[in-house]
Design a protein around this motif. Sequence first.
Motif, PDB file in Angstrom:
ATOM      1  N   LEU A  69       0.403   1.640  13.298  1.00 32.55           N
ATOM      2  CA  LEU A  69       0.348   2.345  12.279  1.00 32.55           C
ATOM      3  C   LEU A  69       1.050   3.613  12.152  1.00 32.55           C
ATOM      4  N   SER A  70       2.457   3.786  11.597  1.00 34.74           N
ATOM      5  CA  SER A  70       3.286   4.811  11.528  1.00 34.74           C
ATOM      6  C   SER A  70       3.053   5.725  10.506  1.00 34.74           C
ATOM      7  N   THR A  71       2.099   5.331   9.486  1.00 30.61           N
ATOM      8  CA  THR A  71       1.529   6.270   8.478  1.00 30.61           C
ATOM      9  C   THR A  71       0.095   6.248   8.279  1.00 30.61           C
ATOM     10  N   LEU A  72      -0.467   7.149   7.365  1.00 30.85           N
ATOM     11  CA  LEU A  72      -1.870   6.983   7.016  1.00 30.85           C
ATOM     12  C   LEU A  72      -2.140   6.374   5.780  1.00 30.85           C
ATOM     13  N   PRO A  73      -2.300   4.821   5.854  1.00 24.08           N
ATOM     14  CA  PRO A  73      -2.689   4.254   4.388  1.00 24.08           C
ATOM     15  C   PRO A  73      -3.593   4.930   3.755  1.00 24.08           C
ATOM     16  N   GLU A  74      -3.564   4.863   2.406  1.00 22.35           N
ATOM     17  CA  GLU A  74      -4.513   5.235   1.549  1.00 22.35           C
ATOM     18  C   GLU A  74      -5.977   4.397   1.802  1.00 22.35           C
ATOM     19  N   PRO A  75      -7.129   4.986   1.425  1.00 18.63           N
ATOM     20  CA  PRO A  75      -8.251   4.771   2.097  1.00 18.63           C
ATOM     21  C   PRO A  75      -8.769   3.027   1.593  1.00 18.63           C
ATOM     22  N   PRO A  76      -8.328   2.649   0.502  1.00 21.58           N
ATOM     23  CA  PRO A  76      -8.580   1.293   0.554  1.00 21.58           C
ATOM     24  C   PRO A  76      -7.676   0.335   1.477  1.00 21.58           C
ATOM     25  N   ALA A  77      -6.466   0.893   1.482  1.00 19.66           N
ATOM     26  CA  ALA A  77      -5.643   0.044   2.327  1.00 19.66           C
ATOM     27  C   ALA A  77      -6.024   0.260   3.958  1.00 19.66           C
TER      28      ALA A  77
ATOM     29  N   ARG B 224      -9.009   0.620   4.871  1.00 18.40           N
ATOM     30  CA  ARG B 224     -10.409  -0.212   5.132  1.00 18.40           C
ATOM     31  C   ARG B 224      -9.767  -1.681   5.020  1.00 18.40           C
ATOM     32  N   ALA B 225      -8.864  -2.046   4.415  1.00 20.04           N
ATOM     33  CA  ALA B 225      -8.576  -3.453   4.280  1.00 20.04           C
ATOM     34  C   ALA B 225      -7.668  -3.915   5.620  1.00 20.04           C
ATOM     35  N   LEU B 226      -7.149  -3.127   5.980  1.00 20.45           N
ATOM     36  CA  LEU B 226      -6.227  -3.290   7.206  1.00 20.45           C
ATOM     37  C   LEU B 226      -7.263  -3.422   8.625  1.00 20.45           C
ATOM     38  N   LEU B 227      -8.018  -2.487   8.571  1.00 22.45           N
ATOM     39  CA  LEU B 227      -9.111  -2.290   9.708  1.00 22.45           C
ATOM     40  C   LEU B 227     -10.058  -3.502   9.675  1.00 22.45           C
ATOM     41  N   THR B 228     -10.454  -3.759   8.392  1.00 24.39           N
ATOM     42  CA  THR B 228     -11.310  -4.806   8.226  1.00 24.39           C
ATOM     43  C   THR B 228     -10.549  -6.334   8.692  1.00 24.39           C
ATOM     44  N   GLY B 229      -9.299  -6.539   8.423  1.00 21.78           N
ATOM     45  CA  GLY B 229      -8.776  -7.711   8.740  1.00 21.78           C
ATOM     46  C   GLY B 229      -8.771  -7.739  10.099  1.00 21.78           C
ATOM     47  N   ALA B 230      -8.403  -6.480  10.877  1.00 21.36           N
ATOM     48  CA  ALA B 230      -8.206  -6.539  12.275  1.00 21.36           C
ATOM     49  C   ALA B 230      -9.597  -6.845  12.841  1.00 21.36           C
ATOM     50  N   ALA B 231     -10.622  -6.241  12.409  1.00 20.30           N
ATOM     51  CA  ALA B 231     -12.124  -6.638  12.889  1.00 20.30           C
ATOM     52  C   ALA B 231     -12.337  -8.068  12.728  1.00 20.30           C
ATOM     53  N   GLU B 232     -11.909  -8.641  11.748  1.00 21.81           N
ATOM     54  CA  GLU B 232     -12.237 -10.012  11.390  1.00 21.81           C
ATOM     55  C   GLU B 232     -11.520 -10.952  12.682  1.00 21.81           C
ATOM     56  N   GLN B 233     -10.304 -10.653  12.814  1.00 22.19           N
ATOM     57  CA  GLN B 233      -9.574 -11.233  13.928  1.00 22.19           C
ATOM     58  C   GLN B 233     -10.246 -11.092  15.172  1.00 22.19           C
ATOM     59  N   ALA B 234     -10.982  -9.709  15.405  1.00 23.52           N
ATOM     60  CA  ALA B 234     -11.783  -9.618  16.732  1.00 23.52           C
ATOM     61  C   ALA B 234     -12.952 -10.094  17.237  1.00 23.52           C
ATOM     62  N   GLY B 235     -13.445 -10.676  15.538  1.00 18.61           N
ATOM     63  CA  GLY B 235     -14.632 -11.504  15.653  1.00 18.61           C
ATOM     64  C   GLY B 235     -15.762 -10.358  15.405  1.00 18.61           C
ATOM     65  N   VAL B 236     -15.572  -9.364  14.795  1.00 15.25           N
ATOM     66  CA  VAL B 236     -16.532  -8.253  14.450  1.00 15.25           C
ATOM     67  C   VAL B 236     -16.892  -8.401  13.137  1.00 15.25           C
TER      68      VAL B 236
ATOM     69  N   PHE C  19       0.881  -1.209   0.091  1.00 17.31           N
ATOM     70  CA  PHE C  19       0.004   0.068  -0.068  1.00 17.31           C
ATOM     71  C   PHE C  19       0.831   1.338  -0.002  1.00 17.31           C
ATOM     72  N   THR C  20       0.383   2.319  -0.349  1.00 15.96           N
ATOM     73  CA  THR C  20       0.882   3.538  -0.279  1.00 15.96           C
ATOM     74  C   THR C  20       0.366   4.450   1.036  1.00 15.96           C
ATOM     75  N   GLY C  21       1.500   5.130   1.833  1.00  9.54           N
ATOM     76  CA  GLY C  21       1.327   5.822   2.976  1.00  9.54           C
ATOM     77  C   GLY C  21       1.163   7.090   2.758  1.00  9.54           C
ATOM     78  N   THR C  22       0.314   7.975   3.262  1.00 13.26           N
ATOM     79  CA  THR C  22       0.079   9.414   3.098  1.00 13.26           C
ATOM     80  C   THR C  22       0.501  10.160   4.242  1.00 13.26           C
ATOM     81  N   LEU C  23       0.803  11.448   4.344  1.00 15.68           N
ATOM     82  CA  LEU C  23       0.726  12.391   5.558  1.00 15.68           C
ATOM     83  C   LEU C  23       1.881  12.218   6.507  1.00 15.68           C
ATOM     84  N   TRP C  24       2.399  11.105   6.576  1.00 11.64           N
ATOM     85  CA  TRP C  24       3.321  10.784   7.713  1.00 11.64           C
ATOM     86  C   TRP C  24       4.051   9.574   7.766  1.00 11.64           C
ATOM     87  N   SER C  25       5.331   9.558   8.240  1.00 13.63           N
ATOM     88  CA  SER C  25       5.921   8.430   8.560  1.00 13.63           C
ATOM     89  C   SER C  25       7.006   8.681   9.646  1.00 13.63           C
TER      90      SER C  25
END
Length: 668
Positions: A583-591, A593-605, A542-548
């Motif tokens: 997360l030491s950067t702000l991933p672009e919106p789709p990334a 989303r994917a990252l948080l969706t993955g974490a939510a899945e692991q959390a059972g949400v 993915f591509t990070g924005t704003l920060w690193s």
Amino acid sequence: MRTPPGTPPEPGAPGLSDATRGRILFGGDYNPEQWPEETWPEDVRLMKEAGVNSVTLGVFSWARLEPRPGAREFGWLDRLMDLMHEHGIGVVLATPTSSPPPWLGRLHPETLPRDEDGRTEWWGSRQHFSHSSAVYRRRAAAITEDLAARYGAHPALTMWHINNEYCTTDHGDEAAGAFRRWLQDRYGTLGALNTAWGTACWGQSYDDWHEIVPPRHAHYLKNPTQVLDFRRFTSDMLLECCAAERDIVRRHSPAIPVTSNFMPMWVGQDAWRWAAEEDVVSVDLYPDPRDPLGAQYGALVQDMTRSQAAGGSWMLMEQAAGAVSWRTVNHPKPRGLNRLWSLQAVARGADAVCYFQWRASRQGAEKFHSGMIGHAGEPGRGFQEIKEIGAELALLAPHVAGTRVPAGIAILHDWNSWWAGAHEGALSARNDYAEVLRAWHRALWEAHLTTAFAHPEHDLSGYRMVVVPQLYLLTDRAIENLTAYARAGGTLVCGFLTGVADEDDRVRPGGMDERLRDLFGIRTLHEWWPLDPGETAVCDGFTGTLWSEEIEPGPDAVVEARYRGGELDGLPAVLRRGTARYLSTLPEPPALRALLTGAAEQAGVRPVLDELPDGVEAVRRGGLLFLLNHGRDPVTVEVPGSHRDLLGGANVRDRVRLERLGAAVLAP
Ligand code: GLA
């Protein structure tokens, strides 16, 4: 006065349900004083036709009620209150204190606020009052007292509305005195203040309380903690004004709930603290009809407001039927959008859908602001749509009023952190807290994961996942809360620039609190590398924005993504230790989303629904499923099983078609 954030309402205290009584409140600000009295019966006829059951009266009526010092002209309001009661329309009665009459400023110029540059804010607009002015407070209390004595037992009264959108600041001399008293209360001694403010820098030490002034026009960067404390002070002063009026109206009518309408995501008020002082949490919400993410912004504010109401029902005090009059270009709402966004508010917990204002004004600063009845009058499209909305809300009320919106994920948000992070000496002026918060909420909203908001010191144990878009300032208590949550197995995802400063905006040793570094598996945070406009950081996948950030991971950290190329080549962009991710950067919106969706899945949400067409929002409230099509094309949504669409009355089996800007509310 200092109720801790997140305090649930006292048992037995009145609440929104005392005003709704099983209905959804529908109506708006009614300013009949702008119209000849002959129009009032016509207004009432049209209100009844539209299903209006609530009006907010008196918001800016001080000059009308008290045209000269001490005078009282209540006759017109008596007639209105009676008229409303006669027709079964409840009244949310406002204290008129947000727009003092011109005589107050003329006789008592000290009631007028001063800005940072010492300029006076004159009458001729509104909100020209100093929260610290003793005269203002006395006069505001007097008119509130008389209003409450006169109408506290009126049968039309359903709610008190204190002031309107408290949002002013004052840098003048009386405010300076109040600021000193507030600081004495906070710090006790000048020594403690000097330490907290870091006045050793630039030789700013104070030797006498009288040397302290609000942050005023200065040559160069101002002391960050002074600025932070001034924001805290301002929020507290306004809350004191609000609470003083609340206490007066409560004395006269203890069973009537009290609210004061928030501006959405307003920087100036610590709304966690404010909400704890109100019986009903209400908000004014005006997403831009042209903003492709207007619905997401609406959802964010609605989730925030519901969370301030401790997860219960809240009141949409104001929205626009069409255009507002304060954007650079004011666009109307296309057909269907008013209905869609009204239903969205209900889906996300509103038990009141109200407008600014009932009838579009012909004069004054807001003459081009839409009304429930616009300038086109009764035949206008706007009013026809209002009638449809009123009828639908009446249909929905028995099914939704008082029900809750389940949310498995909490987004942490705190005004203190927002304020501290916004200092002019920050690492990057491009790092806009509200935008970062919005980006994270958007990622979850687009994934159909319903979110609540929480203060970092709230009890988080009810959430399967907690996300921290950015909390630059964290108290020790908040840090303990976060670490305890993750150590107990909670899934925590945290964004950059979190845990950097303590309560006094003092940078924590190591640039990030040690307990948090340990939690995420960060051995050393060497440097922050904010990005320029248009600059991106290439990361694995993915591509990070704003920060690193230049981070060295500890031995048991799992590096989930690394920076590729550039100065940070090979260093971690996403780091995980156990259930805690950083997360030491702000991933672009789709990334993101994917990252948080993955974490939510692991959390059972789970998302509300899988596989929704683009632009469709799905929310569950009580036993109902709300489907909202924000797109401009009709879509079909798969909804296995049989349901009843409460809006159309049709039975739905396995799939439902949503028109352009259409909606369905499905009951089992
Ligand atoms: C705010 C105010 C209203 C009105 C509207 C216009 O919400 O409370 O009085 O000015 O804005 O959008």
